[in-house]
Design a protein around this motif. Structure first.
Motif, PDB file in Angstrom:
ATOM      1  N   SER A 221       0.844  -1.374  -0.034  1.00 33.16           N
ATOM      2  CA  SER A 221       0.193  -0.151  -0.442  1.00 33.16           C
ATOM      3  C   SER A 221       0.959   1.095  -0.413  1.00 33.16           C
ATOM      4  CB  SER A 221      -0.754  -0.740   0.720  1.00 33.16           C
ATOM      5  OG  SER A 221      -1.880  -0.677   1.084  1.00 33.16           O
ATOM      6  N   SER A 222       0.544   2.219  -0.396  1.00 33.28           N
ATOM      7  CA  SER A 222       1.428   3.177  -0.929  1.00 33.28           C
ATOM      8  C   SER A 222       0.750   4.603  -0.192  1.00 33.28           C
ATOM      9  CB  SER A 222       1.489   4.238  -2.695  1.00 33.28           C
ATOM     10  OG  SER A 222       1.863   5.148  -2.501  1.00 33.28           O
ATOM     11  N   SER A 223       1.554   5.580   0.515  1.00 34.80           N
ATOM     12  CA  SER A 223       0.899   6.251   1.534  1.00 34.80           C
ATOM     13  C   SER A 223       0.322   7.876   0.085  1.00 34.80           C
ATOM     14  CB  SER A 223       2.376   6.897   1.933  1.00 34.80           C
ATOM     15  OG  SER A 223       3.226   6.165   2.878  1.00 34.80           O
ATOM     16  N   ASP A 224      -0.927   8.170   1.041  1.00 35.56           N
ATOM     17  CA  ASP A 224      -1.063   9.417  -0.210  1.00 35.56           C
ATOM     18  C   ASP A 224      -0.012  10.240  -0.550  1.00 35.56           C
ATOM     19  OD1 ASP A 224      -3.837   7.875   0.600  1.00 35.56           O
ATOM     20  OD2 ASP A 224      -4.422   9.424   2.360  1.00 35.56           O
ATOM     21  N   ILE A 230      -2.962   3.456  -4.903  1.00 34.90           N
ATOM     22  CA  ILE A 230      -2.893   2.860  -3.707  1.00 34.90           C
ATOM     23  C   ILE A 230      -2.618   1.348  -3.513  1.00 34.90           C
ATOM     24  CG2 ILE A 230      -4.423   2.295  -1.503  1.00 34.90           C
ATOM     25  CD1 ILE A 230      -6.367   4.222  -2.330  1.00 34.90           C
ATOM     26  N   ASP A 231      -2.816   0.831  -3.908  1.00 34.34           N
ATOM     27  CA  ASP A 231      -2.187  -0.705  -4.183  1.00 34.34           C
ATOM     28  C   ASP A 231      -1.265  -0.989  -5.794  1.00 34.34           C
ATOM     29  OD1 ASP A 231      -4.260  -1.932  -2.312  1.00 34.34           O
ATOM     30  OD2 ASP A 231      -5.587  -2.035  -3.246  1.00 34.34           O
TER      31      ASP A 231
END
Length: 415
Positions: A221-224, A230-231
């Motif tokens: 998951s990636s931070s905003d 996101i994925d």
């Protein structure tokens, strides 16, 4: 996996494939009790440094694996084994390969990750040799006689000490899968300003999606604040040399190819003191492997699921995509080195995605004739791929014009 106790108790009588890994420092003499049946002997992950002089008593032995042991010399008695054709001594401490150690029947020779600086001229006598794995050694040149190995289809030369590209291999008529990165002659700039650098801390790793020789791929998951989907998927590279070469060269080649609709898209590069990783788009769940890796029997050619078939329309679509990708790689002067169906992902619409740059090599530093030769080798792999696809064509489509047209593209395949 078998046990030494089973072997000594006679419980393995009639065994065809024996696998023993018990920190052995000596060859168990009881193995000779299996001489009437044994064809595959795997003694990897032990502490062996020598084999018995009378190993040829194993008269049916075809395959011998002794990876991750303590050998400093390829055992000379191997050539006396009458049926031995596949030899694997990966990750030992081998410095010397005697001319007498190579059985004339050898089809597959694995000497990856050793300390070999020279190979004997007798290598050219191995006229049945199809696969030669030499990555991670100290080779400064290849024997002149290698030009006689006309059946060689796959060679791994990465992570050696070659100061010049070995022109000898350019004329091998069946060579289709070549890796040569990580040698002094192909050193160059490995900076990629076009892709953003990020910290591993800005991602949260989830389940493992896959694992190969060079690293582990996990869902993440990636931070905003990363400004990414996101994925994502993250491949964390291992540090050691693999069967194809250095993981850092895989990363460099992947980032050098640019974007293409049939390539898994790289999103970011993670480079930290103790971690090198590639952030990629997450592959949709409906993609599956098109093929399976070569078997011990097929050696260099892919295998496929029983009953697997495609219409000629599907095959045309698959081939057109891969042809476009090969043209793209040529434009960027990157040889993939592993153009195989088992590295292709496919969905129900026959759209494909290609990845795994473990065997890839950049060649912009070479002479024009060398570049042309490398491109011809890569196109031969493409033709083998087309040949494999046509072998899966549904019978009712085999008399159609598209099928015949694809058949005509196989001019680089020589029997």
């Amino acid at each position: 996996m078998h046990t030494l106790e089973q072997l000594k108790n006679g419980e393995l009588k009639g065994t065809v494939h024996l696998n023993l890994s018990e920190n052995l420092s000596q060859f168990p003499s009881e193995i000779f009790d299996l001489a009437d049946s044994l064809e595959v002997l795997d003694l990897s992950n032990n502490q062996l440094s020598e084999l018995p002089q009378d190993l040829n008593r194993l008269k049916h032995l075809k395959i011998l694996f002794c990876s991750n042991n303590q050998f400093t010399c390829l055992p000379p008695m191997l050539s006396l084994c009458p049926k031995l054709e596949m030899i694997g001594f990966k990750s030992n401490k081998i410095e010397h390969v005697p001319a007498s150690s190579l059985p004339l029947k050898t089809r597959w020779l694995i000497l990856t990750d050793n300390k070999i600086s020279e190979l004997p001229e007798s290598l050219g006598q191995l006229v049945n040799l199809e696969k030669l794995m030499l990555a991670g050694n100290l080779l400064t040149k290849l024997p002149q006689s290698i030009h006689s190995c006309h059946k060689l289809g796959l060679i791994r030369l990465s992570a050696n000490q070659l100061t010049e590209f070995p022109d000898l291999i350019l004329d091998l008529p069946k060579l289709a899968w070549l890796a040569f990165s990580g040698n002094p002659f192909c050193q160059g700039d490995k900076t990629h300003s076009q892709i953003q650098k990020m910290s591993l801390d800005s991602f949260k790793l989830h389940e493992v999606l896959g694992q190969g020789a060079s690293g582990i791929i996990s869902k993440a998951s990636s931070s905003d604040e990363n400004n990414l989907p996101i994925d994502v998927a993250i491949k964390v590279f291992k540090g050691e040399v693999t069967s194809d070469g250095y993981p850092e060269d895989e990363l460099d080649a992947c980032l050098s190819t640019g974007l293409h609709p049939n390539l898994v898209k790289p999103l970011a590069h993670i480079k930290e003191v103790d971690c090198s990783a590639l952030v990629m788009e997450l592959i949709p769940a409906d993609y599956i492997n098109l093929g399976q890796p070569p078997s011990l029997k097929t050696c260099t050619r892919d295998t496929f699921t029983q009953g697997q078939s495609f219409s000629i329309k599907q095959i045309e679509h698959i081939v057109q995509q891969l042809e476009s990708l090969v043209d793209h790689l040529i434009k960027h002067k990157v040889s993939h080195g592993d153009l195989y169906a088992h590295n292709v992902l496919i969905n129900h619409q026959s759209d494909i995605l290609f990845g795994d740059f473990g065997a890839a090599s950049k060649y912009q530093m070479l002479e024009d004739y060398q570049q042309s030769g490398i491109q011809a080798i890569e196109k031969r792999a493409l033709n083998y791929f087309i040949d494999d696809m046509l072998s899966l064509c549904q019978p009712q489509d085999r008399d159609t014009q598209p099928y015949l047209q694809l058949k005509n593209k196989l001019s680089l395949i020589t029997e």
